[in-house]
Design an enzyme around this catalytic site. Structure first.
Site, mmCIF file in Angstrom:
data_model
loop_
_atom_site.group_PDB
_atom_site.id
_atom_site.type_symbol
_atom_site.label_atom_id
_atom_site.label_comp_id
_atom_site.label_asym_id
_atom_site.label_seq_id
_atom_site.Cartn_x
_atom_site.Cartn_y
_atom_site.Cartn_z
ATOM 1 N N ASP A 175 0.854 -1.196 0.000
ATOM 2 C CA ASP A 175 0.000 0.000 0.000
ATOM 3 C C ASP A 175 0.891 1.248 0.000
ATOM 4 O O ASP A 175 2.007 1.193 -0.505
ATOM 5 C CB ASP A 175 -0.987 -0.055 1.181
ATOM 6 C CG ASP A 175 -2.274 0.694 0.872
ATOM 7 O OD1 ASP A 175 -2.194 1.892 0.587
ATOM 8 O OD2 ASP A 175 -3.357 0.085 0.913
ATOM 9 N N HIS B 170 2.132 1.941 -3.285
ATOM 10 C CA HIS B 170 1.252 2.926 -3.904
ATOM 11 C C HIS B 170 1.826 4.341 -3.876
ATOM 12 O O HIS B 170 1.132 5.296 -4.187
ATOM 13 C CB HIS B 170 -0.129 2.883 -3.240
ATOM 14 C CG HIS B 170 -0.850 1.585 -3.444
ATOM 15 N ND1 HIS B 170 -2.102 1.333 -2.951
ATOM 16 C CD2 HIS B 170 -0.482 0.452 -4.105
ATOM 17 C CE1 HIS B 170 -2.472 0.103 -3.298
ATOM 18 N NE2 HIS B 170 -1.501 -0.443 -3.985
#
Ligand code: NAG
Ligand code: NAG
Ligand code: NAG
Ligand code: NAG
Length: 390
Positions: free
Chosen positions: A216, A239
């Protein structure tokens, strides 16, 4: 004579300064570094002694694997101590079965502490059994943050490694003056919600010289932040670095004075992102500098998403209330994995203002990439590829 006196003086000063610290070795308090025996109680005993010590304390954790079998809180509310240092060589390990800490929210928590340093060591939350549960579609616990620091001041985290968190690896909430340096965070690119470092409601936070590989966000910044400095951070997989998601709440403090400098993104989904929910909010983002970033095959190197509404749920207004202003992108270069390398998709109700692009050079598949703007105003200077759409 004079020399002799000076030597005596040096000797005394040395003795005093070294005597002014007390070291507690966890092995002397019953911790067995075999990875099988729960050592939580030994850690609590040394914390209590350190906390109650009027001289600065060192909690020494030699090599070995220390099972921490359930959630552990180091609370500083009534500490006398002027400083506690965890000097860790070993690894703190969570049980491999996810239920032990899966509902605890935080595995290792620092709560209301002041002047605490963690240097060295590894935290291994063994999150893979929880990720497998989540991907099987069964009902599973949410998972816990590996290291959560709440309502604390004057924190240093140095050369700490965090592996395979169930959820976020490191979280700071309600903190003032914290420095994280030489931190290394590792989880697979497919692991869900394993953000590297999450910050919110804090001021004066520095993150330096760190490497973060997760499933993430590399660093995510929530509401209520000011004076944030991030420098020399390498992200990927994951991310990317994100301010947001912001604006979930109507009344939400903003994010201001953030510098993100000398970063490298390797194969990440985003590079430098600002993200706001398409909901009504008093939140804002202002005075942000993103400079000296290298993108290597990043899907969205520069992105403002002012209309965030995954699955088109929970966004009755469809317009974000978050005001985004004074954001500089300077010396950003490298490769995009999609054609639109610069995307400013701002809120129709609250357009972005004061966006500045200076020397941005991003390519896609050997060709100049393109940029896309909606409700974004600002200035552009220097070499710009793609051409500015501001
Ligand atoms: C540590 O101190 C707290 C607060 O005084 C107490 O409740 C707890 O039992 C102590 N734990 C150990 C292991 O000494
Ligand atoms: C500190 O010492 C006091 C007095 O001995 C005791 O009551 C208290 O529980 C101790 N606090 C911790 C955190 O151990
Ligand atoms: C940690 O402890 C080891 C062993 O005592 C020592 O060599 C090292 O200098 C200490 N590190 C820090 C940062 O205090
Ligand atoms: C912005 O934050 C930095 C630390 O990141 C600090 O040194 C500086 O004084 C802050 N600027 C303002 C205007 O508060």
């Amino acid at each position: 004579m004079v020399i002799k006196h000076i030597l005596v003086l040096f000797f005394l000063v040395f003795r005093l300064s070294s005597a002014a610290k007390v070291t507690y070795n966890v092995l002397s308090f019953g911790a067995k570094p075999d990875g099988l025996s729960d050592t939580k109680n030994a850690f609590l005993k040394v914390w209590n002694l350190s906390c109650n010590s009027t001289t600065p304390a060192i909690i020494y954790v030699p090599a070995g694997r220390y099972l921490i079998a359930s959630a552990l809180t180091f609370s500083g509310q009534r500490c006398k101590s002027k400083g506690i240092t965890f000097n860790i060589t070993g690894t703190l390990v969570a049980p491999s079965s996810y239920n032990a800490i899966g509902n605890a929210q935080v595995w290792i928590k620092l709560y209301q502490v002041n002047h605490v340093t963690i240097t060295g060591g590894t935290l291994d939350a063994q999150g893979s059994s929880l990720w497998a549960c989540k991907s099987s579609g069964k009902s599973c616990p949410q998972g816990s943050t590996t290291l959560g620091i709440y309502h604390s001041q004057n924190i240093v985290i140095s050369k700490l490694r965090s592996l395979n968190s169930q959820m976020f690896h490191i979280l700071l909430y309600g903190c003032t003056n914290a420095k994280l340096q030489g931190v290394s965070i590792v989880a697979p690119g497919t692991s869900p919600n394993t953000d590297g470092i999450h910050l919110s409601y804090s001021t004066g936070i520095t993150i330096l010289n760190s490497k973060i590989s997760t499933g993430d966000d590399c660093v995510s910044m929530g509401p209520g932040l000011s004076n944030i400095w991030i420098e020399k951070v390498v992200c990927g997989p994951g991310h990317g670095i994100s301010i947001g998601s912001l604006g979930w709440e109507l009344n939400e403090p903003g994010v201001q004075n953030v510098t993100v400098k000398t970063t490298t993104f390797v194969g990440t989904q985003n590079g430098l992102r600002i993200k706001a929910w398409a909901r009504n909010s008093n939140g804002f983002v202002k005075d942000v500098v993103f400079k000296e970033a290298t993108m290597m095959k990043v899907n969205y190197p520069i992105i403002i998403d002012g209309n965030y509404c995954p699955s088109k749920q929970n966004c009755p207004n469809q317009v974000s209330g978050v005001k985004i202003s004074n954001v500089v992108y300077e010396d950003v270069h490298g490769t995009s994995a999609t054609r639109v390398a610069v995307k400013f998709d701002c809120s129709r109700g609250n357009p972005c203002s004061g966006i500045a692009l200076k020397n941005v050079n991003l390519n896609f598949a050997g060709q100049p990439a393109v940029s896309s703007c909606a409700y974004a105003a600002g200035t552009a200077s220097g070499l710009l590829q793609p051409a500015s759409c501001l």
